[in-house]
Design an enzyme around this catalytic site. Structure first.
Site, mmCIF file in Angstrom:
data_model
loop_
_atom_site.group_PDB
_atom_site.id
_atom_site.type_symbol
_atom_site.label_atom_id
_atom_site.label_comp_id
_atom_site.label_asym_id
_atom_site.label_seq_id
_atom_site.Cartn_x
_atom_site.Cartn_y
_atom_site.Cartn_z
ATOM 1 N N ARG A 166 35.052 41.879 44.305
ATOM 2 C CA ARG A 166 36.160 42.810 43.994
ATOM 3 C C ARG A 166 35.788 43.841 42.927
ATOM 4 O O ARG A 166 36.623 44.252 42.130
ATOM 5 C CB ARG A 166 37.410 42.056 43.527
ATOM 6 C CG ARG A 166 38.113 41.287 44.589
ATOM 7 C CD ARG A 166 38.663 42.193 45.699
ATOM 8 N NE ARG A 166 39.527 41.440 46.572
ATOM 9 C CZ ARG A 166 39.098 40.635 47.544
ATOM 10 N NH1 ARG A 166 37.798 40.528 47.803
ATOM 11 N NH2 ARG A 166 39.939 39.976 48.278
ATOM 12 N N SER A 243 46.849 40.543 46.516
ATOM 13 C CA SER A 243 46.625 39.566 45.446
ATOM 14 C C SER A 243 46.788 40.268 44.108
ATOM 15 O O SER A 243 46.153 41.295 43.869
ATOM 16 C CB SER A 243 45.209 39.005 45.530
ATOM 17 O OG SER A 243 44.999 38.358 46.758
ATOM 18 N N GLU A 347 44.072 42.185 39.582
ATOM 19 C CA GLU A 347 43.192 42.754 40.614
ATOM 20 C C GLU A 347 43.549 44.204 40.907
ATOM 21 O O GLU A 347 42.658 45.046 40.994
ATOM 22 C CB GLU A 347 43.269 41.861 41.874
ATOM 23 C CG GLU A 347 42.167 42.109 42.889
ATOM 24 C CD GLU A 347 42.472 43.280 43.803
ATOM 25 O OE1 GLU A 347 41.536 43.945 44.240
ATOM 26 O OE2 GLU A 347 43.653 43.521 44.055
HETATM 27 N N1 EPU Z 1 46.734 28.414 47.458
HETATM 28 C C1 EPU Z 1 47.775 27.781 46.823
HETATM 29 N N2 EPU Z 1 49.041 28.294 46.972
HETATM 30 C C2 EPU Z 1 49.332 29.374 47.753
HETATM 31 C C3 EPU Z 1 48.243 30.013 48.433
HETATM 32 C C4 EPU Z 1 46.967 29.511 48.259
HETATM 33 O O1 EPU Z 1 47.576 26.802 46.102
HETATM 34 O O2 EPU Z 1 50.491 29.807 47.846
HETATM 35 C C5 EPU Z 1 45.345 27.935 47.234
HETATM 36 C C6 EPU Z 1 44.849 27.053 48.313
HETATM 37 O O3 EPU Z 1 44.092 26.043 47.693
HETATM 38 C C7 EPU Z 1 43.951 27.951 49.133
HETATM 39 C C8 EPU Z 1 43.374 28.864 48.083
HETATM 40 O O4 EPU Z 1 44.469 29.031 47.178
HETATM 41 O O5 EPU Z 1 42.975 27.206 49.792
HETATM 42 C C9 EPU Z 1 42.938 30.217 48.614
HETATM 43 O O6 EPU Z 1 44.041 30.862 49.240
HETATM 44 P P1 EPU Z 1 43.818 32.043 50.300
HETATM 45 O O7 EPU Z 1 42.889 31.614 51.359
HETATM 46 O O8 EPU Z 1 45.135 32.582 50.697
HETATM 47 O O9 EPU Z 1 43.014 33.104 49.492
HETATM 48 P P2 EPU Z 1 43.305 33.775 48.077
HETATM 49 O O10 EPU Z 1 42.238 33.308 47.132
HETATM 50 O O11 EPU Z 1 44.686 33.585 47.638
HETATM 51 C C10 EPU Z 1 41.762 35.764 48.701
HETATM 52 C C11 EPU Z 1 41.769 37.250 48.448
HETATM 53 C C12 EPU Z 1 42.692 37.950 49.437
HETATM 54 C C13 EPU Z 1 42.207 37.627 50.841
HETATM 55 C C14 EPU Z 1 42.213 36.113 51.044
HETATM 56 C C15 EPU Z 1 41.642 35.700 52.364
HETATM 57 C C16 EPU Z 1 41.343 37.645 46.098
HETATM 58 C C17 EPU Z 1 41.935 37.959 44.762
HETATM 59 N N3 EPU Z 1 42.208 37.511 47.094
HETATM 60 O O12 EPU Z 1 43.090 35.292 48.432
HETATM 61 O O13 EPU Z 1 42.578 39.342 49.219
HETATM 62 O O14 EPU Z 1 43.021 38.251 51.809
HETATM 63 O O15 EPU Z 1 41.391 35.500 50.021
HETATM 64 O O16 EPU Z 1 40.275 35.898 52.349
HETATM 65 O O17 EPU Z 1 40.133 37.539 46.211
HETATM 66 C C18 EPU Z 1 43.535 41.069 47.888
HETATM 67 O O18 EPU Z 1 42.466 41.142 47.288
HETATM 68 O O19 EPU Z 1 44.523 41.819 47.599
HETATM 69 C C19 EPU Z 1 43.695 40.086 48.927
HETATM 70 C C20 EPU Z 1 44.840 39.917 49.581
#
Ligand code: EPU
Length: 355
Positions: A166, A243, A347
Site C-alpha cells: 500500500r 479499508s 490507509e
Molecule cells: N476480519 C475480522 N473481522 C471482519 C473482517 C475481517 O476479524 O469484519 C479478519 C479475519 O481474520 C480475516 C482478516 O481480517 O481473515 C482479513 O480480512 P479480509 O480478507 O477482508 O482482508 P482485510 O485485511 O480486511 C485487505 C485489504 C483490502 C482488500 C482485502 C482483500 C488492506 C488495508 N485492506 O483487507 O483492500 O480488498 O484485503 O484482499 O490491505 C483497501 O485497501 O481499501 C481494501 C479494501
C-alpha cells in the site's frame, strides 16, 4: 476544455460523501490541461490537490484552500504483443473497474483479482492497490508523471516506483502527478495463480491453482459485495474509503508483545492472523484487532459508523461530517492501542485533517 469553478463542494466527489469546498476546482480532460493547471497553481504559490475517483480521500469539513484538479483524462492504447506479454498504456482518468472488465473480456491476465475496486487508474500506483492476492506492482511497468520539482514530464520504471505494501514513491508526497500508467499483462484466458485463501475457497480450488479470468472476476466481485466493498448507491455500507487502516506490519519485538496481549486478553490458546513478510516481519489483520478490541460491525455512537459488513471500513451512512468520521477513527485507534498495543495507521489519503 478544462472547466474552472470556484467554491465547489468536494463531498460530491468522494465516495464517503464528505469534504468541504475547494477554493478553485479544475476539471481537466486532457494531459495538457492537467499539467497547465498544476503549473499555474505552483507558479501562483497555491496549494494543489489532485484526485481522480475520490475513493481513497478523507477531506476536511473546511475544504481545500487552493486549486483542486480533477483528473478526467481518457484513453488507452495497446502495444504489439511480445510473446504472450502485452503492454497497455492507460490514461490516469480512466475508471479502474471498466479497465479490469475489459482486460478480462479481452483475455489479458494480471489484474482480474483487482475487480470491483473503485477509483481511477492514476491512483493505482500511488497506494499500490491490492486485493485478493494481487497488487498492481506485479503488472505496472511504467508510470508517466508530471514532476512538480523538475517542472517536467518524466517516466518512472517499476524500480523507481518503489512499491511496497500500500505504498510507493508517489504516496505521502505530492511531487508527482500521475498522467498515465502502463501495465504488462499476459495473454491468456486463465487467471494468475490464486494466492488468497478465502478466494481459493470460494472458487473451490487449491491455493496456487488457476481458474478462468471470468471465474476469478465473478468470485472477487461476490466476495467484495459481501463486505460492502463494491460501490452501490443503495447500500450505505459502501459509503466508505475502503479499508480505513492498513494491516500492521510488526517487527519481532512488536509481535511478541501482541502475542502476550492476545494471550492475556483472549486466553493462552487464542490465535490471530499472521502473514509472513520480508525481513523477519509479520503482517497481522487490522480488522481482527478492531473486532477483538470490542468494536462490533455497525458500531458508532454518532453519525459515522463501522460498516455492518466489515470492521475495517468506516462509513458515512448519510448525516456524518468528516469530524464525526475522525472521532470514530480515533476511538477505534485508541481502543486497539489500549487492548493490543498496536498503533493503527490510516490507509486513505488525508486532506487537511489528521488522526
Ligand atoms: N476480519 C475480522 N473481522 C471482519 C473482517 C475481517 O476479524 O469484519 C479478519 C479475519 O481474520 C480475516 C482478516 O481480517 O481473515 C482479513 O480480512 P479480509 O480478507 O477482508 O482482508 P482485510 O485485511 O480486511 C485487505 C485489504 C483490502 C482488500 C482485502 C482483500 C488492506 C488495508 N485492506 O483487507 O483492500 O480488498 O484485503 O484482499 O490491505 C483497501 O485497501 O481499501 C481494501 C479494501
Amino acid at each position: 476544455m478544462a472547466v474552472f469553478a470556484e467554491e465547489v463542494n468536494l463531498a460530491g466527489y468522494t465516495t464517503l460523501r464528505l469534504g468541504g469546498p475547494a477554493r478553485r476546482f479544475v476539471e481537466a480532460t486532457t494531459e495538457a490541461e492537467v499539467v497547465s493547471a498544476v503549473r499555474k497553481a505552483d507558479a501562483d504559490g497555491e496549494p494543489v490537490l489532485v484526485f481522480g475517483g475520490g475513493s481513497n480521500l478523507v477531506v476536511s469539513d473546511d475544504g481545500f484552500p487552493g486549486t483542486v484538479v480533477h483528473i478526467g483524462t481518457r484513453g488507452m492504447e495497446q502495444a504489439a504483443a511480445e510473446g504472450d506479454r502485452i503492454r497497455v498504456r492507460v490514461q490516469a482518468g480512466e475508471d479502474w473497474d471498466p479497465f479490469v472488465a475489459r482486460c478480462v473480456s479481452d483475455g489479458l491476465a494480471g489484474v482480474e483479482c483487482l475487480s470491483g475496486i473503485p477509483g481511477r487508474v492514476g491512483a493505482t500506483p500511488i497506494q499500490n492497490v491490492g486485493a485478493y492476492g494481487q497488487d498492481v506492482s506485479e503488472t505496472v511497468v511504467a508510470v508517466r508523471a508530471y514532476d512538480r520539482r523538475a517542472r517536467a514530464c518524466v517516466t518512472l520504471d517499476r524500480e523507481e516506483c518503489r512499491f511496497t505494501y500500500r505504498h510507493s514513491v508517489f504516496k505521502g508526497d505530492d511531487r508527482y502527478v500521475v498522467l498515465d500508467v502502463t501495465y504488462e499483462l499476459r495473454e491468456s484466458e486463465e487467471s494468475q495463480p490464486i494466492a488468497y485463501a478465502e478466494l481459493a475457497r470460494r472458487l473451490g480450488v487449491g491455493p496456487g491453482e488457476r481458474v478462468t479470468l471470468k471465474e476469478a472476476r465473478d468470485a472477487v466481485l461476490e466476495l467484495r459485495r459481501g463486505k460492502g466493498m463494491v460501490l452501490d448507491a443503495a447500500d450505505p455500507d459502501t459509503r466508505s474509503a475502503g479499508s480505513f487502516f492498513t494491516n500492521p506490519i510488526l517487527d519481532p519485538a512488536q509481535l511478541a508483545e501482541l502475542e502476550r496481549r492476545v494471550a492475556e486478553r483472549l486466553g493462552p490458546d487464542a490465535t490471530f492472523p499472521r502473514y509472513p513478510e520480508p525481513n523477519g516481519r509479520t503482517k497481522t489483520s487490522a480488522a481482527w484487532l478492531i473486532d477483538r478490541a470490542g468494536f462490533a460491525k455497525g458500531h458508532g455512537n454518532g453519525p459515522a459508523r463501522i460498516s455492518s459488513k466489515h470492521t475495517l471500513a468506516l462509513t458515512n451512512p448519510g448525516a456524518a461530517r468528516t469530524d464525526d468520521l475522525l472521532a470514530l477513527a480515533r476511538e477505534v485507534r485508541a481502543g486497539v492501542k489500549d487492548a493490543f498495543g498496536v498503533e493503527l495507521v490510516n490507509e486513505p489519503v488525508f486532506v487537511g485533517v489528521a488522526l
